[in-house]
Motif scaffolding. Structure first.
Motif, PDB file in Angstrom:
ATOM      1  N   GLY A 362      -5.925   1.362  -4.970  1.00 48.01           N
ATOM      2  CA  GLY A 362      -4.721   0.284  -5.492  1.00 48.01           C
ATOM      3  C   GLY A 362      -3.435   0.602  -5.025  1.00 48.01           C
ATOM      4  O   GLY A 362      -2.527  -0.297  -5.117  1.00 48.01           O
ATOM      5  N   VAL A 363      -3.216   2.018  -4.938  1.00 41.36           N
ATOM      6  CA  VAL A 363      -1.623   2.151  -4.420  1.00 41.36           C
ATOM      7  C   VAL A 363      -1.504   1.659  -3.182  1.00 41.36           C
ATOM      8  O   VAL A 363      -0.115   1.331  -2.585  1.00 41.36           O
ATOM      9  CB  VAL A 363      -1.657   3.692  -4.404  1.00 41.36           C
ATOM     10  N   SER A 366      -0.985  -2.043  -3.706  1.00 40.23           N
ATOM     11  CA  SER A 366       0.182  -2.485  -4.165  1.00 40.23           C
ATOM     12  C   SER A 366       1.088  -2.450  -3.276  1.00 40.23           C
ATOM     13  O   SER A 366       2.299  -3.103  -3.112  1.00 40.23           O
ATOM     14  CB  SER A 366       0.557  -1.656  -5.348  1.00 40.23           C
ATOM     15  N   ASP A 369       1.533  -5.194  -1.013  1.00 43.32           N
ATOM     16  CA  ASP A 369       1.914  -6.621  -1.745  1.00 43.32           C
ATOM     17  C   ASP A 369       0.780  -7.573  -1.601  1.00 43.32           C
ATOM     18  O   ASP A 369       0.717  -8.714  -1.297  1.00 43.32           O
ATOM     19  CB  ASP A 369       3.065  -7.300  -1.243  1.00 43.32           C
ATOM     20  N   GLN A 371      -2.669  -9.475  -2.704  1.00 45.28           N
ATOM     21  CA  GLN A 371      -2.810 -10.166  -3.982  1.00 45.28           C
ATOM     22  C   GLN A 371      -4.123  -9.721  -4.658  1.00 45.28           C
ATOM     23  O   GLN A 371      -4.306 -10.190  -5.863  1.00 45.28           O
ATOM     24  CB  GLN A 371      -3.192 -11.562  -3.480  1.00 45.28           C
ATOM     25  N   ALA A 373      -7.095  -6.590  -5.518  1.00 41.49           N
ATOM     26  CA  ALA A 373      -7.380  -5.349  -5.508  1.00 41.49           C
ATOM     27  C   ALA A 373      -8.146  -4.522  -4.376  1.00 41.49           C
ATOM     28  O   ALA A 373      -9.168  -5.331  -3.988  1.00 41.49           O
ATOM     29  CB  ALA A 373      -8.131  -4.937  -6.981  1.00 41.49           C
ATOM     30  N   ARG A 469      -3.646  -6.024   4.007  1.00 43.86           N
ATOM     31  CA  ARG A 469      -3.311  -7.257   3.557  1.00 43.86           C
ATOM     32  C   ARG A 469      -4.740  -8.022   4.185  1.00 43.86           C
ATOM     33  O   ARG A 469      -4.957  -8.670   3.746  1.00 43.86           O
ATOM     34  CB  ARG A 469      -2.082  -7.603   4.147  1.00 43.86           C
ATOM     35  N   ASP A 624       6.800   2.479  -1.650  1.00 43.50           N
ATOM     36  CA  ASP A 624       5.949   1.725  -0.674  1.00 43.50           C
ATOM     37  C   ASP A 624       5.833   2.525   0.448  1.00 43.50           C
ATOM     38  O   ASP A 624       4.583   2.112   1.014  1.00 43.50           O
ATOM     39  CB  ASP A 624       6.697   0.276  -0.401  1.00 43.50           C
TER      40      ASP A 624
END
Length: 730
Positions: A362-363, A366, A369, A371, A373, A469, A624
């Protein structure tokens, strides 16, 4: 095969004692029937009698487990190849259909009394018989014609065979007769085939070259024979004959000789039923590949704190380079479990990918960014890799053995043995990379005259973001052909609800398995690694009763809040003295240390609350970027940590006299740090004003203090041994 469902009523089968019966591949003999059941015994007499009802036999017939061969086999097949009539060639079928039409036309006229079974009558009525046969064939095929001229004797023979054996009696093996190939003498064959091995070489001669070599060989041989006065000159085979001989060479042998064993195995290795997996993480495949993208490695916010040498080591110094990507794929669901970027593939990149596959990502999602999991993780059952040196090393194999993972190595140059991970790399190269600037297109032909180096514009953070992504939001959510149009994410969710997954090992176990092997000297303040102190009751007890101070430890760079220490023959987990390091990675601590050095250049000791503030600042400023760099393999090994300690952490430590509460309470005389005279004074601070350190140190201390020197050696003449004996007497 269609699904079979037993009917309420099955037909009653009948058998004879001379019938041949195969049940599940074994030959049986029929005995008798009673009602709806039939009894059989093995033909070899080895086994009991077996009973099957009609419904069971019907099911076994449908599934191919029952084979009944009646005794009334067709005798005419004994003279023919054992093929069925429907499998014969078109020419044989045409001949059979013409003969059948002629026979049926004769029998029709014979029944009407127009012809008799004599040669004279048949010869007189042959025209009417052939005309009737032609009309009969045109009823089924308008283009059919009678192409045979039949003698009365042949017609009578066909009629007899038809009446005896039916349609099969009209078929023969005429098409198999004769030898239509050109006959060559032994000498001609010898000189022709002596030049064919030239085609089976790495020179890769063309067939035209072989034809020329054969002709030259015949010309040279005939010249020698003419010089010797011989008249038996050899006639050179034609070009078609030579090319036919080349064509009949073994394809595998040709590929093996001309292109090598790898290409031959790739082209001709037989494929069975393939890989059959049922549940997630049952089989996981891992491989690495040079990424098909030239990215411009500019600095991110976090990387500004790295030295130039460290950036150059990771390829982050602004130079234009290519990366290696290591990917971990679950075969059943086609989900990507882990991914790392590295300058060169190594066992560390493989271990990082394996560790990533066992953690919730998850890190990373996130930070990019995403959408959706990236939660697919768990303990895998079997890991399949190739025979790359980074996967066959002893260290890599022992760590996977400690995890309980079965490691399978595919033979070299056999990518079809792990096809799913190979297909993922092809998908990345074909679907993702062409959308990015700096794509090298994988080959010179596809690249053409373009210069991707001039178009490289992605930073390392942007490259990590794009990859994450694409995996999380695109690849996992697109219908997959191998999953019958189901998306990998839906397949993972559905099967994990049905089967579940094995939980990954705990953090304590990961520290032991993935930790770096270091060696440190035990001091009175415990063990120090990269400026962080680690201490426990077990270490203090060991220092009291054992002269050996060189301790073997396991240091986990992902969480420096604790280490494992080998005390005697047992491994013990030892926590950091200060709680601020719990959950902090080594990379983050190095960034915070540089920040502290810049602000507190003259301070040798810093309060733990100051360190905590620096860690919070680094985390809030570059959260980030920190997560994205987690995808980039930073080479943090024992040598690197030792070098960092010598260069940066020398003379630096966190003050033990911090204001926060100790991490462990009620430890008696020994805690996370060894008590000193100053600690004794602080305990009684509420009873009396704190005295100067000189007065406290002049009083006989009740607690034990250790000297800074090591155990006895050749120079101290045993002073430490006497000191330890005095302590034991006390």
């Amino acid at each position: 095969m269609l699904d079979f469902v037993k009917s309420a009523f099955a037909p009653r089968y009948t058998f004879e004692n001379v019938d041949t019966i195969f049940i599940r591949g074994r030959q049986y003999r029929y005995i008798s029937s009673h009602g709806d059941c039939h009894y059989f015994v093995p033909a070899d007499g080895q086994g009991p009698r077996e009973k099957y009802d009609n419904a069971t036999i019907a099911e076994m017939l449908e599934t191919g487990h029952f084979d009944h061969r009646p005794d009334r086999e067709f005798n005419y097949l004994t003279e023919l190849p054992p093929e069925m009539l429907s499998l014969l060639g078109d020419e044989e079928k045409r001949r059979g259909s013409e003969r059948e039409a002629i026979v049926l036309a004769f029998l029709e006229k014979y029944q009407d009394g127009k012809v008799k079974r004599t040669d004279t009558s048949i010869r007189e009525g042959m025209d009417s018989i052939l005309g009737a046969a032609a009309r009969m064939m045109r009823d089924y095929d308008t283009r059919a014609t009678i192409r045979e001229t039949v003698s009365p004797r042949s017609l009578r023979r066909w009629v007899s065979a038809y009446e005896k054996d039916g349609l099969a009696g009209l078929y023969d093996d005429v098409s198999q007769r004769g030898n239509y190939g050109r006959k060559l003498t032994e000498e001609q064959r010898f000189f022709m085939y002596s030049k064919l091995p030239g085609y089976l070489s790495e020179l890769k001669k063309t067939p035209a070259n072989i034809v020329k070599d054969v002709r030259n060989a015949f010309t040279a041989e005939n010249a020698e024979r003419e010089a010797a006065g011989r008249e038996d000159l050899l006639k050179c085979p034609s070009r078609v004959t030579i090319l036919a001989a080349i064509h009949h060479l073994s394809p595998f042998r040709v590929k093996l000789a001309r292109e090598g064993v790898d290409e031959a195995m790739r082209a001709f290795s037989p494929v069975g039923e393939g890989i059959d997996v049922e549940r997630p993480l049952q089989r996981v495949e891992m491989d690495e590949q040079k990424i098909d993208l030239v990215s411009l490695m500019e600095d991110s916010g976090l990387l500004q704190m790295m030295t130039h040498e460290e950036k150059a080591q990771l390829g982050l110094d602004g130079s234009i380079k290519r990366w290696w990507i290591t990917v971990l794929l679950d075969v059943r669901t086609r989900c990507i479990l882990g991914m790392t970027l590295s300058r060169t593939p190594s066992s560390k990149s493989g271990l990082r990918a394996v560790e990533m596959g066992m953690r919730d990502k998850g890190v990373w999602a996130s930070a990019a960014d995403a959408q959706d999991a990236w939660s697919q993780h768990g303990l895998m059952g079997t890991l399949v890799t190739d025979c790359g040196k980074q996967f066959v090393g002893h260290d890599f194999r022992t760590r996977l053995c400690d995890l309980g993972i079965t490691l399978v190595h595919c033979p070299g140059a056999r990518p079809w043995l792990k096809p799913y991970i190979e297909r993922v790399f092809r998908t990345i190269s074909s679907q993702l990379m062409p959308r990015l600037s700096g794509c090298t297109f994988g080959s010179i032909l596809r690249k053409g005259s373009g210069k991707p180096e001039e178009k490289a514009a992605l930073t390392v953070d942007e490259l990590c973001t794009v990859l994450v992504r694409w995996i999380v939001d695109v690849y996992h959510n697109e219908p997959h052909e191998g999953l019958y149009k189901e998306t990998p994410r839906d397949c993972w969710n559905r099967l994990t609800m049905q089967y579940g997954v094995t939980p990954p090992p705990s953090l304590r176990r990961r520290r032991l398995i993935f930790g770096e092997k270091l060696s440190r000297t035990l001091q009175k303040d415990g063990l120090t690694v990269a400026g962080v102190h680690y201490h426990s009751r077990a270490l203090a007890t060991h220092m009291l009763h054992n002269p050996d101070r060189e301790m073997e430890i396991r240091y986990y760079p992902e969480d420096i809040g604790a280490i494992w220490v080998k005390i005697g023959t047992q491994w013990t987990e030892v926590f950091a003295v200060h709680r601020c390091f719990h959950g902090v990675s080594y990379q983050k601590w190095r960034m915070a240390h540089r920040e502290l050095r810049a602000k507190h250049a003259k301070a040798a000791e810093l309060k733990s609350r100051v360190v905590q503030q620096a860690l919070d600042y680094i985390e809030s400023l570059n959260a980030d970027a920190m997560a994205k760099v987690g995808l980039v393999l930073d080479t943090i090994d024992a040598e690197t940590i030792d070098r960092h300690e010598c260069e940066a952490f020398i003379g630096f430590c966190v003050d033990d006299g911090c204001d926060e509460e100790p991490p462990q309470t009620n430890l008696g005389d020994f805690g996370t740090s060894l008590p000193t005279a100053e600690d004794t004074a602080s305990v009684h601070a509420n009873e009396a004003p704190r005295a100067p350190a000189e007065e406290i140190s002049s009083d006989p201390p009740e607690t034990i203090q250790f000297t800074d020197c090591q155990p006895a050696n050749d120079d101290d003449d045993g002073e430490d041994d006497n000191f330890i004996l005095q302590l034991r007497d006390k």
